[in-house]
Design a protein around this motif. Structure first.
Motif, PDB file in Angstrom:
ATOM      1  N   LEU A  26      74.774  64.346  34.001  1.00  0.00           N
ATOM      2  CA  LEU A  26      75.494  65.005  35.085  1.00  0.00           C
ATOM      3  C   LEU A  26      74.537  65.507  36.160  1.00  0.00           C
ATOM      4  N   GLY A  27      73.341  65.901  35.749  1.00  0.00           N
ATOM      5  CA  GLY A  27      72.346  66.334  36.721  1.00  0.00           C
ATOM      6  C   GLY A  27      71.941  65.204  37.656  1.00  0.00           C
ATOM      7  N   ARG A  28      71.948  63.996  37.130  1.00  0.00           N
ATOM      8  CA  ARG A  28      71.605  62.829  37.954  1.00  0.00           C
ATOM      9  C   ARG A  28      72.785  62.416  38.848  1.00  0.00           C
ATOM     10  N   LEU A  29      73.994  62.565  38.326  1.00  0.00           N
ATOM     11  CA  LEU A  29      75.169  62.066  39.042  1.00  0.00           C
ATOM     12  C   LEU A  29      75.623  62.998  40.164  1.00  0.00           C
ATOM     13  N   GLY A  30      75.612  64.299  39.902  1.00  0.00           N
ATOM     14  CA  GLY A  30      75.975  65.272  40.918  1.00  0.00           C
ATOM     15  C   GLY A  30      77.451  65.283  41.271  1.00  0.00           C
ATOM     16  N   GLY A  31      77.799  66.068  42.286  1.00  0.00           N
ATOM     17  CA  GLY A  31      79.182  66.199  42.718  1.00  0.00           C
ATOM     18  C   GLY A  31      79.834  67.453  42.164  1.00  0.00           C
ATOM     19  N   ALA A  32      80.996  67.790  42.728  1.00  0.00           N
ATOM     20  CA  ALA A  32      81.682  69.035  42.374  1.00  0.00           C
ATOM     21  C   ALA A  32      82.122  69.059  40.914  1.00  0.00           C
ATOM     22  N   GLU A  33      82.647  67.935  40.419  1.00  0.00           N
ATOM     23  CA  GLU A  33      83.123  67.904  39.034  1.00  0.00           C
ATOM     24  C   GLU A  33      81.960  68.062  38.060  1.00  0.00           C
ATOM     25  N   ALA A  34      80.837  67.409  38.363  1.00  0.00           N
ATOM     26  CA  ALA A  34      79.658  67.547  37.510  1.00  0.00           C
ATOM     27  C   ALA A  34      79.176  68.989  37.508  1.00  0.00           C
TER      28      ALA A  34
ATOM     29  N   LYS B 187      71.080  74.220  33.045  1.00  0.00           N
ATOM     30  CA  LYS B 187      70.619  75.078  34.150  1.00  0.00           C
ATOM     31  C   LYS B 187      69.766  74.290  35.128  1.00  0.00           C
ATOM     32  N   GLN B 188      68.843  73.499  34.582  1.00  0.00           N
ATOM     33  CA  GLN B 188      67.981  72.672  35.435  1.00  0.00           C
ATOM     34  C   GLN B 188      68.815  71.625  36.182  1.00  0.00           C
ATOM     35  N   ALA B 189      69.777  71.021  35.462  1.00  0.00           N
ATOM     36  CA  ALA B 189      70.629  70.010  36.078  1.00  0.00           C
ATOM     37  C   ALA B 189      71.469  70.611  37.197  1.00  0.00           C
ATOM     38  N   LEU B 190      71.942  71.818  36.966  1.00  0.00           N
ATOM     39  CA  LEU B 190      72.754  72.506  37.967  1.00  0.00           C
ATOM     40  C   LEU B 190      71.936  72.779  39.227  1.00  0.00           C
ATOM     41  N   GLN B 191      70.688  73.173  39.052  1.00  0.00           N
ATOM     42  CA  GLN B 191      69.808  73.392  40.199  1.00  0.00           C
ATOM     43  C   GLN B 191      69.603  72.105  40.983  1.00  0.00           C
ATOM     44  N   SER B 192      69.486  70.986  40.245  1.00  0.00           N
ATOM     45  CA  SER B 192      69.308  69.682  40.882  1.00  0.00           C
ATOM     46  C   SER B 192      70.552  69.293  41.670  1.00  0.00           C
ATOM     47  N   VAL B 193      71.709  69.521  41.073  1.00  0.00           N
ATOM     48  CA  VAL B 193      72.977  69.196  41.736  1.00  0.00           C
ATOM     49  C   VAL B 193      73.168  70.036  42.990  1.00  0.00           C
ATOM     50  N   GLU B 194      72.843  71.319  42.899  1.00  0.00           N
ATOM     51  CA  GLU B 194      73.057  72.212  44.033  1.00  0.00           C
ATOM     52  C   GLU B 194      72.075  71.959  45.171  1.00  0.00           C
ATOM     53  N   SER B 195      70.901  71.423  44.831  1.00  0.00           N
ATOM     54  CA  SER B 195      69.924  71.118  45.876  1.00  0.00           C
ATOM     55  C   SER B 195      70.194  69.769  46.530  1.00  0.00           C
ATOM     56  N   HIS B 196      71.025  68.943  45.863  1.00  0.00           N
ATOM     57  CA  HIS B 196      71.406  67.637  46.425  1.00  0.00           C
ATOM     58  C   HIS B 196      72.920  67.490  46.334  1.00  0.00           C
ATOM     59  N   PRO B 197      73.658  68.326  47.065  1.00  0.00           N
ATOM     60  CA  PRO B 197      75.122  68.307  46.953  1.00  0.00           C
ATOM     61  C   PRO B 197      75.733  66.994  47.418  1.00  0.00           C
TER      62      PRO B 197
END
Length: 226
Positions: A186-194, A214-224
């Protein structure tokens, strides 16, 4: 005694298995162009251990000639030994030889060997072919846990955001390793659902999953994504 192309070539034709095994390992010490030539000799050896050691070197040597490597690795998908088939699949993925997708898909469905299925599914993430999506979805239903976890990881690597709702049910799996792989993917895929799923996983009872989420969430939020 120093290792030379001539000494390795001679040893590869020895009747002594131990000498041939030493020779195929010595290939790693040679200049890549020469090593690629000699590894082609070794993959035709009568002994599966020699063939396995040789095919395993294609991930680094195969770039010398990708078209030739494609032909050789395709042929090795039909090797009588499962570990050689698995290594060939690994290298096709590492070299991103997408022309072999149909071969890999056919072998996945026809092989009785879980190791071969696992290697194919793991390789599809690296292969990066969009056609892999449906096969990876099927692999999520495998009876073999390692094939399942490989499919989750490869869906993350493939980068198709349509994988997020497919992976969502696995975020509550009773198997912590599956939940861990889902967090990574999910950290790689990103998006609101992830992001929504990861916000739940940060509270997982297993610390490794919580940290990964937590790390994945930071990645998702930095690349919305939208």
């Amino acid at each position: 005694m120093s290792i030379t192309p001539e000494s390795v070539r001679e040893s590869l034709s020895s009747e002594d298995l131990g000498e041939r095994l030493r020779a195929v390992n010595q290939i790693r010490d040679l200049e890549p162009a020469i090593a690629f030539e000699l590894v082609q000799v070794a993959v035709t050896d009568s002994n599966s251990r020699v063939r396995y050691s040789a095919v395993s070197q294609f991930d680094t040597l195969g770039a010398q000639d990708l078209d030739l490597s494609l032909d050789i690795l395709r042929g090795l998908l039909n090797d009588p030994e499962a570990d050689v088939q698995a290594a060939a699949a690994d290298c096709l993925g590492a070299l991103k030889l997408q022309a072999a997708f149909d071969d890999l898909e056919q072998l996945y469905h026809s092989t009785p060997e879980w190791l071969v299925q696992f290697s194919i599914i793991a390789a599809l993430g690296e292969l990066g072919d969009p056609r892999s999506f449906e096969l990876l979805k099927q692999a999520l239903s495998s009876d073999v846990e390692l094939v399942q976890t490989a499919a989750i990881s490869s869906l993350g690597e493939l980068g198709n955001v349509q994988a997020v709702p497919v992976l969502a049910p696995y975020a509550t799996s009773s198997d912590w390793q599956i939940r861990y792989r889902v967090a990574q993917a999910l950290g790689r895929l990103g998006g609101a659902e992830a992001r929504s799923i990861l916000e739940t996983l940060v509270n997982d009872e297993v610390e490794a999953i919580a940290l990964e989420a937590k790390q994945a969430l930071q990645s998702v939020e930095s690349h919305p994504q939208s």
